[in-house]
Design a protein around this motif. Structure first.
Motif, PDB file in Angstrom:
ATOM      1  N   THR A   1      -6.160   8.872  -1.799  1.00  0.00           N
ATOM      2  CA  THR A   1      -5.252   9.281  -0.596  1.00  0.00           C
ATOM      3  C   THR A   1      -4.072   7.937  -0.504  1.00  0.00           C
ATOM      4  OG1 THR A   1      -7.017  10.152   0.491  1.00  0.00           O
ATOM      5  CG2 THR A   1      -4.884   9.719   2.066  1.00  0.00           C
ATOM      6  N   TYR A   2      -2.686   8.889  -0.395  1.00  0.00           N
ATOM      7  CA  TYR A   2      -1.604   7.818  -0.321  1.00  0.00           C
ATOM      8  C   TYR A   2      -1.046   8.039   1.017  1.00  0.00           C
ATOM      9  CZ  TYR A   2       2.795   5.367  -1.637  1.00  0.00           C
ATOM     10  OH  TYR A   2       3.638   4.422  -1.886  1.00  0.00           O
ATOM     11  N   HIS A   3      -1.208   6.465   1.457  1.00  0.00           N
ATOM     12  CA  HIS A   3      -0.237   6.279   2.908  1.00  0.00           C
ATOM     13  C   HIS A   3       0.243   4.915   2.875  1.00  0.00           C
ATOM     14  CE1 HIS A   3      -0.191   5.837   7.264  1.00  0.00           C
ATOM     15  NE2 HIS A   3      -0.273   6.986   7.394  1.00  0.00           N
TER      16      HIS A   3
ATOM     17  N   ARG B   1       3.374   9.522   3.210  1.00  0.00           N
ATOM     18  CA  ARG B   1       1.976  10.166   2.878  1.00  0.00           C
ATOM     19  C   ARG B   1       1.750  11.335   2.169  1.00  0.00           C
ATOM     20  NH1 ARG B   1       1.594  14.070   6.378  1.00  0.00           N
ATOM     21  NH2 ARG B   1       2.896  14.409   8.171  1.00  0.00           N
ATOM     22  N   GLN B   2       0.726  11.766   1.966  1.00  0.00           N
ATOM     23  CA  GLN B   2       0.331  12.982   1.334  1.00  0.00           C
ATOM     24  C   GLN B   2       0.719  14.134   2.524  1.00  0.00           C
ATOM     25  OE1 GLN B   2      -3.521  12.613  -0.141  1.00  0.00           O
ATOM     26  NE2 GLN B   2      -2.821  11.645  -1.987  1.00  0.00           N
TER      27      GLN B   2
ATOM     28  N   GLU C   1      -2.384  14.468  -4.795  1.00  0.00           N
ATOM     29  CA  GLU C   1      -1.940  13.113  -4.964  1.00  0.00           C
ATOM     30  C   GLU C   1      -0.293  13.259  -5.378  1.00  0.00           C
ATOM     31  OE1 GLU C   1      -4.257  14.297  -6.441  1.00  0.00           O
ATOM     32  OE2 GLU C   1      -6.067  12.801  -6.636  1.00  0.00           O
ATOM     33  N   GLY C   2       0.090  14.254  -5.755  1.00  0.00           N
ATOM     34  CA  GLY C   2       1.727  14.550  -6.042  1.00  0.00           C
ATOM     35  C   GLY C   2       2.267  15.343  -5.135  1.00  0.00           C
TER      36      GLY C   2
ATOM     37  N   GLU D   1       4.038   4.364  -8.218  1.00  0.00           N
ATOM     38  CA  GLU D   1       2.638   3.854  -7.922  1.00  0.00           C
ATOM     39  C   GLU D   1       1.603   4.777  -8.231  1.00  0.00           C
ATOM     40  OE1 GLU D   1       4.147   0.961  -4.203  1.00  0.00           O
ATOM     41  OE2 GLU D   1       3.562   2.988  -3.928  1.00  0.00           O
ATOM     42  N   THR D   2       1.777   6.219  -8.063  1.00  0.00           N
ATOM     43  CA  THR D   2       0.804   7.239  -8.187  1.00  0.00           C
ATOM     44  C   THR D   2       0.673   7.331  -9.813  1.00  0.00           C
ATOM     45  OG1 THR D   2       1.475   8.452  -6.200  1.00  0.00           O
ATOM     46  CG2 THR D   2       0.227   9.787  -8.317  1.00  0.00           C
TER      47      THR D   2
END
Length: 221
Positions: free
Chosen positions: A2-4, A21-22, A63-64, A139-140
């Motif tokens: 999870t991206y935040h 964020r996602q 994630e994208g 970063e992903t």
């Protein structure tokens, strides 16, 4: 995963807190509103995101599916999918690479994060949010141990020079900084490197249907 991330961005007068964020289903109306504001008529409304496409983004590759939010308002987004890219055979169209925006061709075992779209509300473009979204995708790429981020950039100023310059000459001058192109110059400032000029990449009169593939290679690979 999870991206935040929270950051401060300069709006020309003060620093303002932004969240990357996602995105999720509750954000769909805001995401479509961003597209409508960024691409007003006569841009074809059927090319804005629809809810089926957005649902695929968060279901197939969350994630994208990133957005940026300021004061509770969605002000930009960026979407990607994973593909298996062969540098020896780079030619493709945007529709082929992205499944026409539905990303049904997402390949979890691929080697490349492919950019489907990046979009920021016009009134927020001075905040540098596009560059922050791009770096979030870098970063992903690192987190997922992919080889690169790749995408095709429009060349919206090419039509001004097409009578005097070939597409190759135009790209060369933009890369050298002798000419400015709103998309390609932005991508260069984000650290993207030119890879290949694609004919008939997308239907775009300003670009004479060309796209410039540009990549950011994972420095840890």
């Amino acid at each position: 995963m999870t991206y935040h991330k929270q950051i401060y961005v300069w709006n020309g007068n003060t620093n303002q807190k932004a969240t990357i964020r996602q995105y999720n289903e509750t954000d769909f109306e805001g995401l479509i509103d961003v597209q409508q504001e960024a691409f007003p008529p006569p841009f074809p409304s059927d090319l804005w995101w629809n809810k089926d496409q957005l649902q695929n983004h968060i279901s197939l590759f969350p994630e994208g599916a990133l957005c940026v939010e300021i004061d509770g308002k969605i002000v930009g987004s960026m979407t990607g999918l994973i593909v298996d890219f062969d540098p020896n055979h780079p030619d493709h169209t945007w529709e082929e690479a992205t499944g026409n925006g539905y990303i049904e061709n997402h390949n979890p075992n691929g080697n490349t994060l492919y950019v489907v779209d990046i979009c920021v509300r016009p009134s927020y473009r001075k905040y540098g949010l596009g560059k922050w979204l791009m770096h979030a995708m870098y970063e992903t790429v690192v987190e997922l141990k992919l080889e690169r981020l790749l995408g095709g950039g429009r060349l919206p100023h090419f039509h001004k020079y097409a009578n005097d310059l070939s597409i190759e000459n135009y790209v060369e001058k933009v890369v050298k900084g002798e000419l400015f192109d709103p998309v390609i110059s932005f991508l260069l400032r984000c650290g993207r490197m030119p890879v290949h000029i694609v004919k008939n990449y997308l239907e775009d009169e300003e670009s004479h249907n060309y796209g410039l593939l540009m990549e950011w290679k994972n420095p840890f690979k």
